[in-house]
Design an enzyme around this catalytic site. Structure first.
Site, PDB file in Angstrom:
ATOM      1  N   GLU A 151       0.726  -9.070   7.143  1.00  0.00           N
ATOM      2  CA  GLU A 151       1.578  -7.872   7.155  1.00  0.00           C
ATOM      3  C   GLU A 151       0.925  -6.711   6.394  1.00  0.00           C
ATOM      4  O   GLU A 151       1.084  -5.549   6.760  1.00  0.00           O
ATOM      5  CB  GLU A 151       2.940  -8.244   6.540  1.00  0.00           C
ATOM      6  CG  GLU A 151       3.952  -7.125   6.424  1.00  0.00           C
ATOM      7  CD  GLU A 151       4.685  -6.789   7.721  1.00  0.00           C
ATOM      8  OE1 GLU A 151       4.026  -6.757   8.778  1.00  0.00           O
ATOM      9  OE2 GLU A 151       5.893  -6.537   7.672  1.00  0.00           O
ATOM     10  N   THR A 188       4.587   2.724   9.490  1.00  0.00           N
ATOM     11  CA  THR A 188       5.111   2.368   8.170  1.00  0.00           C
ATOM     12  C   THR A 188       4.342   3.116   7.075  1.00  0.00           C
ATOM     13  O   THR A 188       4.938   3.640   6.133  1.00  0.00           O
ATOM     14  CB  THR A 188       4.991   0.849   7.941  1.00  0.00           C
ATOM     15  OG1 THR A 188       5.681   0.207   9.000  1.00  0.00           O
ATOM     16  CG2 THR A 188       5.598   0.420   6.626  1.00  0.00           C
TER      17      THR A 188
HETATM   18  P1  ADP Z   1       6.670  -2.566  12.656  1.00  0.00           P
HETATM   19  O1  ADP Z   1       7.733  -2.250  11.609  1.00  0.00           O
HETATM   20  O2  ADP Z   1       7.222  -2.413  14.048  1.00  0.00           O
HETATM   21  O3  ADP Z   1       6.020  -3.860  12.411  1.00  0.00           O
HETATM   22  P2  ADP Z   1       4.337  -1.329  11.549  1.00  0.00           P
HETATM   23  O4  ADP Z   1       3.955   0.123  11.533  1.00  0.00           O
HETATM   24  O5  ADP Z   1       4.642  -1.997  10.249  1.00  0.00           O
HETATM   25  O6  ADP Z   1       5.578  -1.453  12.543  1.00  0.00           O
HETATM   26  O7  ADP Z   1       3.201  -2.207  12.237  1.00  0.00           O
HETATM   27  C1  ADP Z   1       2.637  -1.838  13.432  1.00  0.00           C
HETATM   28  C2  ADP Z   1       1.119  -1.716  13.243  1.00  0.00           C
HETATM   29  O8  ADP Z   1       0.549  -3.022  13.064  1.00  0.00           O
HETATM   30  C3  ADP Z   1       0.476  -1.096  14.451  1.00  0.00           C
HETATM   31  O9  ADP Z   1      -0.507  -0.195  13.990  1.00  0.00           O
HETATM   32  C4  ADP Z   1      -0.209  -2.277  15.143  1.00  0.00           C
HETATM   33  O10 ADP Z   1      -1.379  -1.905  15.827  1.00  0.00           O
HETATM   34  C5  ADP Z   1      -0.532  -3.214  13.972  1.00  0.00           C
HETATM   35  N1  ADP Z   1      -0.610  -4.619  14.415  1.00  0.00           N
HETATM   36  C6  ADP Z   1      -1.659  -5.447  14.295  1.00  0.00           C
HETATM   37  N2  ADP Z   1      -1.384  -6.667  14.805  1.00  0.00           N
HETATM   38  C7  ADP Z   1      -0.120  -6.606  15.273  1.00  0.00           C
HETATM   39  C8  ADP Z   1       0.717  -7.553  15.918  1.00  0.00           C
HETATM   40  N3  ADP Z   1       0.313  -8.779  16.228  1.00  0.00           N
HETATM   41  N4  ADP Z   1       1.967  -7.157  16.232  1.00  0.00           N
HETATM   42  C9  ADP Z   1       2.397  -5.910  15.946  1.00  0.00           C
HETATM   43  N5  ADP Z   1       1.650  -4.964  15.350  1.00  0.00           N
HETATM   44  C10 ADP Z   1       0.387  -5.306  15.005  1.00  0.00           C
END
Ligand code: ADP
Length: 307
Positions: free
Chosen positions: A128, A181
Site C-alpha cells: 500500500e 491519495t
Molecule cells: P485507491 O484509494 O483507490 O486505492 P490510491 O491513489 O491509493 O487509490 O491508489 C491507486 C494508485 O496505486 C494508482 O496510481 C495505481 O496505479 C497504483 N497501483 C499499483 N498497483 C495497484 C493495484 N494492484 N491496484 C490498484 N492500484 C494500484
C-alpha cells in the site's frame, strides 16, 4: 492446494471523524484475484483485467506486499498473481488496498496459514505504501478483518475490531474524476487548532461507543469531520450539495470516502440507504460529470475464498 481464487473487498477509510485510523469493509463490491503456486521462485503478475496497472512486481502493490511476505516466509516455491480489477484505482474505496491485501491473504492460504491477520496487514502495508507514499492500514485492516476496524497504532501495529450494527447500510457515489491519495494528502494542513482537535476526538470516541451500543442516533451525531473534509471537499465537485441531499433524505451522516472522490453516506435500513441514493442521483445527474453509485451492507467477513 496449488491455486486459490479470492474476493478482495473495497473499503471506506477515515469514516468522517477517524482520519487515518478508522475504516469499514464493503459487501459485494470488490476485485477478484487468483494466486497460483509455481516451481519457479519469486512473485509474478501474469494477468490484469479491468484497469491498466503495472505488471512489474515492484510497481504493483499486490507484488510488493507479496514480496514482503515471501522475504519472511522463504517458501520453496514462487507465486503467480492474476488480478481481476473491478474497483477503479484512485476511486477512494480502497482499490490499491484490495490488491495489496489480496495477494498476501491468498499466499498465506496456499502456504497453510502461517500468519495471522495482523501480520498479513503488516505485509500488505508494504504494498500500500507505494500507492499512497506512506504506510497506513485504514483500508487494509478492514479489507482483511471485515467490519469496522480501528488502527490504534502503526508501529507497533495495533488493530481493534469494532462491532457493526446489523441495520447499517452504506450508499456510495463515485464521481468519475481521479484524485490521487498522495495529492489529497499534500493539501492537508500540517497543524490544526486545538479546539478542532478536541471536537474531532470527542466525535471519534462517541462513534466507537455508538458502534458498541448499537446507537444509531449517536452514530449520526458523531459522523462529523472538522479537520479533513473542509480541505478535501474542495477537490470534489458538488460535494456540499450531495451531503445536504443525503442528510435531507435521512442519512445518518455523509463524508468523503478515503481521499475521495467517492462520497459515502451511512443509513439505518436499506430503504433509507436507497432513498439517499435517489436523492444524490438527482443532484449528480444534472452536473454533466459521469458517476457510479451503489448501496450495500457492511461486510463483516472481509476477504474470502471463492474457490
Ligand atoms: P485507491 O484509494 O483507490 O486505492 P490510491 O491513489 O491509493 O487509490 O491508489 C491507486 C494508485 O496505486 C494508482 O496510481 C495505481 O496505479 C497504483 N497501483 C499499483 N498497483 C495497484 C493495484 N494492484 N491496484 C490498484 N492500484 C494500484
Amino acid at each position: 492446494m496449488n491455486e486459490i481464487k479470492i474476493f478482495c473487498p473495497g473499503t471506506v477509510s477515515n469514516v468522517a471523524c477517524g482520519f487515518d485510523v478508522l475504516g469499514f469493509c464493503l459487501d459485494k463490491v470488490g476485485d477478484e484475484m487468483i494466486i497460483r503456486r509455481t516451481s519457479k521462485k519469486g512473485i509474478y503478475i501474469t494477468k490484469i483485467e479491468g484497469y491498466d496497472l503495472p505488471y512489474e512486481t515492484e510497481k504493483n502493490v499486490a507484488g510488493v506486499s507479496a514480496l514482503a511476505l515471501i522475504e519472511d516466509a522463504k517458501p520453496d516455491c514462487g507465486f503467480e498473481i492474476e488480478i481481476y480489477k473491478k474497483i477503479k484505482p484512485g476511486s477512494g474505496i480502497g482499490s490499491s488496498a484490495a490488491s495489496a491485501a489480496g495477494s498476501v491473504f491468498g499466499i498465506n492460504e496456499l502456504l497453510g496459514r502461517p500468519y495471522n491477520k495482523k501480520i498479513l496487514t503488516y505485509f500488505a502495508m508494504k504494498g500500500e505504501a507505494i500507492a499512497s507514499k506512506c504506510e497506513h492500514a485504514d483500508n487494509l485492516a478492514p479489507a482483511i478483518f471485515g467490519g469496522f476496524v480501528l488502527v490504534k497504532s502503526i508501529t507497533p501495529l495495533e488493530i481493534l475490531q469494532l462491532p457493526t450494527p446489523d441495520d447499517l447500510y452504506v450508499t456510495v457515489i463515485h464521481p468519475q474524476i481521479e484524485i490521487k491519495t498522495a495529492e489529497a494528502r499534500a493539501i492537508l494542513p500540517k497543524e490544526i487548532p486545538l479546539q478542532k482537535a478536541i471536537t474531532q476526538w470527542a466525535n471519534l470516541g462517541s462513534l466507537v461507543h455508538a458502534l458498541h451500543s448499537n446507537d444509531y442516533d449517536l452514530i449520526s451525531k458523531s459522523l462529523h469531520d472538522e479537520i479533513i473534509e473542509p480541505y478535501r471537499s474542495q477537490l470534489i465537485p458538488h460535494f456540499s450539495d450531495v451531503k445536504k441531499a443525503a442528510l435531507k433524505a435521512g442519512a445518518l451522516g455523509c463524508s468523503i470516502s478515503g481521499s475521495g472522490p467517492s462520497i459515502f453516506s451511512l443509513s439505518k435500513g436499506i430503504k433509507t440507504a436507497k432513498d439517499v441514493e435517489v436523492a444524490i442521483n438527482n443532484i449528480y445527474k444534472t452536473t454533466g460529470i459521469e458517476f457510479d453509485m451503489f448501496v450495500c451492507k457492511i461486510n463483516t467477513e472481509g476477504m474470502k475464498i471463492i474457490s
